[in-house]
Design an enzyme around this catalytic site. Structure first.
Site, PDB file in Angstrom:
ATOM      1  N   ASN A   5      19.454  27.387  34.305  1.00 32.32           N
ATOM      2  CA  ASN A   5      19.493  28.893  34.593  1.00 32.32           C
ATOM      3  C   ASN A   5      20.900  29.453  34.140  1.00 32.32           C
ATOM      4  OD1 ASN A   5      19.805  31.290  35.911  1.00 32.32           O
ATOM      5  ND2 ASN A   5      20.041  30.532  38.052  1.00 32.32           N
ATOM      6  N   LYS A  36      21.809  32.558  34.159  1.00 28.18           N
ATOM      7  CA  LYS A  36      22.400  33.393  34.982  1.00 28.18           C
ATOM      8  C   LYS A  36      22.629  34.598  34.037  1.00 28.18           C
ATOM      9  CE  LYS A  36      23.739  30.308  38.440  1.00 28.18           C
ATOM     10  NZ  LYS A  36      24.632  29.772  39.735  1.00 28.18           N
ATOM     11  N   HIS A  95      16.378  32.833  43.878  1.00 28.26           N
ATOM     12  CA  HIS A  95      17.846  32.328  43.752  1.00 28.26           C
ATOM     13  C   HIS A  95      18.528  32.876  45.008  1.00 28.26           C
ATOM     14  CE1 HIS A  95      21.564  31.047  42.111  1.00 28.26           C
ATOM     15  NE2 HIS A  95      20.816  30.286  41.465  1.00 28.26           N
ATOM     16  N   GLU A 136      21.736  33.995  44.601  1.00 26.29           N
ATOM     17  CA  GLU A 136      22.265  35.074  44.290  1.00 26.29           C
ATOM     18  C   GLU A 136      21.552  36.455  44.347  1.00 26.29           C
ATOM     19  OE1 GLU A 136      23.390  33.294  40.378  1.00 26.29           O
ATOM     20  OE2 GLU A 136      24.649  31.772  41.267  1.00 26.29           O
ATOM     21  N   GLU A 144      19.077  24.252  46.454  1.00 25.70           N
ATOM     22  CA  GLU A 144      20.255  24.531  45.985  1.00 25.70           C
ATOM     23  C   GLU A 144      21.184  25.250  47.149  1.00 25.70           C
ATOM     24  OE1 GLU A 144      20.383  25.750  41.657  1.00 25.70           O
ATOM     25  OE2 GLU A 144      19.885  27.644  42.665  1.00 25.70           O
ATOM     26  N   GLY A 194      28.432  26.562  41.617  1.00 22.25           N
ATOM     27  CA  GLY A 194      29.305  26.990  40.856  1.00 22.25           C
ATOM     28  C   GLY A 194      30.678  26.692  41.194  1.00 22.25           C
ATOM     29  N   SER A 246      26.350  22.469  41.047  1.00 22.93           N
ATOM     30  CA  SER A 246      27.290  21.704  40.153  1.00 22.93           C
ATOM     31  C   SER A 246      26.792  20.520  39.680  1.00 22.93           C
ATOM     32  CB  SER A 246      28.515  21.697  41.249  1.00 22.93           C
ATOM     33  OG  SER A 246      29.121  22.781  41.822  1.00 22.93           O
TER      34      SER A 246
HETATM   35  P1  13P Z   1      25.748  25.672  38.795  1.00 23.55           P
HETATM   36  O1  13P Z   1      25.210  24.241  38.147  1.00 23.55           O
HETATM   37  O2  13P Z   1      26.732  26.495  37.932  1.00 23.55           O
HETATM   38  O3  13P Z   1      26.476  25.204  40.133  1.00 23.55           O
HETATM   39  O4  13P Z   1      24.638  26.706  39.228  1.00 23.55           O
HETATM   40  C1  13P Z   1      23.574  26.234  40.039  1.00 23.55           C
HETATM   41  C2  13P Z   1      22.583  27.255  40.101  1.00 23.55           C
HETATM   42  O5  13P Z   1      22.632  28.172  40.890  1.00 23.55           O
HETATM   43  C3  13P Z   1      21.546  27.065  39.219  1.00 23.55           C
HETATM   44  O6  13P Z   1      20.390  28.008  39.689  1.00 23.55           O
END
Ligand code: 13P
Length: 252
Positions: free
Chosen positions: A11, A13, A96, A98, A166, A172, A212
């Protein structure tokens, strides 16, 4: 026992412009062999067409990061699932954290988007996960249960649905969940899916861990029984980081 194909999904983003298409080309060049692992890259929407062109005739698949629940209409700035399918993309991330956080998406929104994705022939990668506050309050499994029942539609199948766990606190942050935490939640998700959808469907749906995931911790995470792969953010932006994660999954 149901054999599930594995999946490494990236992803991106809101990262990457046309220069980042070279990452897709690099992955296409590296992963030519057919394996038991699906590789999916989810770039920002403006790259879907060209990304799909680069990946066509390769084992790599392209996905979007969100879709609207309607097929078309007066929704300025939104993108529908049929439009995503029209680019050649085959997958879409829905729900997601976010988007749940920043855009106020609810479980019923996520459910509607999942159905829209299926109607357009896309595979939905549906994200769930608890916040640090939920976990500290001992509510992790309650939150997961509520998200599953509210956002997974009844007619799910293993072809059309992938569930990504997640934990928000691990996204992140570098604070990857322990294998004990991952096992507890993934085993719980599997149990719930089987209870609700029956043995065949419940065992066919792939479960990804996200938060992560890096080359250094991937192999350990992939040892967990009910982990069928990963949804990777930061470490999917460079082929040199994503490739060892894919290799660890293929070898698992
Ligand atoms: P990271 O791997 O950067 O922690 O992000 C995970 C994520 O949100 C994938 O959708």
């Amino acid at each position: 026992m149901t054999m599930r194909r594995k999946m490494a999904a990236g992803n991106w983003k809101m990262n990457g412009n046309s220069a980042a298409l070279s990452v897709i080309s690099e992955l296409v060049a590296t992963h030519t062999a057919k394996t038991d692992t699906d590789i999916v890259i989810c770039p920002p929407a403006p790259l879907l067409f060209r990304g799909s062109e680069s990946a066509s005739a390769s084992p790599l698949a392209i996905g979007a990061q969100n879709c609207h629940s309607a097929a078309s209409g007066a929704y300025t700035g939104d993108i529908s699932a049929p439009m995503i399918a029209d680019t050649g993309a085959t997958h879409v991330i829905v729900g997601h954290s976010e988007r749940r956080d920043a855009c106020g998406e609810t479980d019923s929104d996520v459910r509607a988007k999942t159905i829209a994705a299926w109607d357009a022939g896309l595979t939905a990668i549906l994200c769930i996960g608890e916040s640090a506050k939920d976990r500290d309050a001992g509510k992790t499994l309650d939150i997961i249960a509520a998200q599953l029942s509210g956002s997974v539609p009844d007619h799910a199948t293993g072809d059309k649905l992938v569930v990504a766990y997640e934990p928000i606190w691990a996204i992140g942050t570098g604070a990857v969940a322990t294998t004990q935490q991952i096992n507890e939640v993934h085993d719980f998700i599997r149990k719930r899916l089987v209870q609700r959808l029956g043995d065949d469907v419940g065992n066919a749906i792939r479960l990804l861990y996200g938060g992560s995931v890096k080359p250094a911790n991937a192999a350990e995470i992939f040892k967990c029984d009910n982990v069928d792969g990963a949804l990777v953010g930061g470490a999917s932006l460079k082929a040199e980081d994503f490739t060892p994660i894919i290799q660890a999954l293929v070898a698992s």
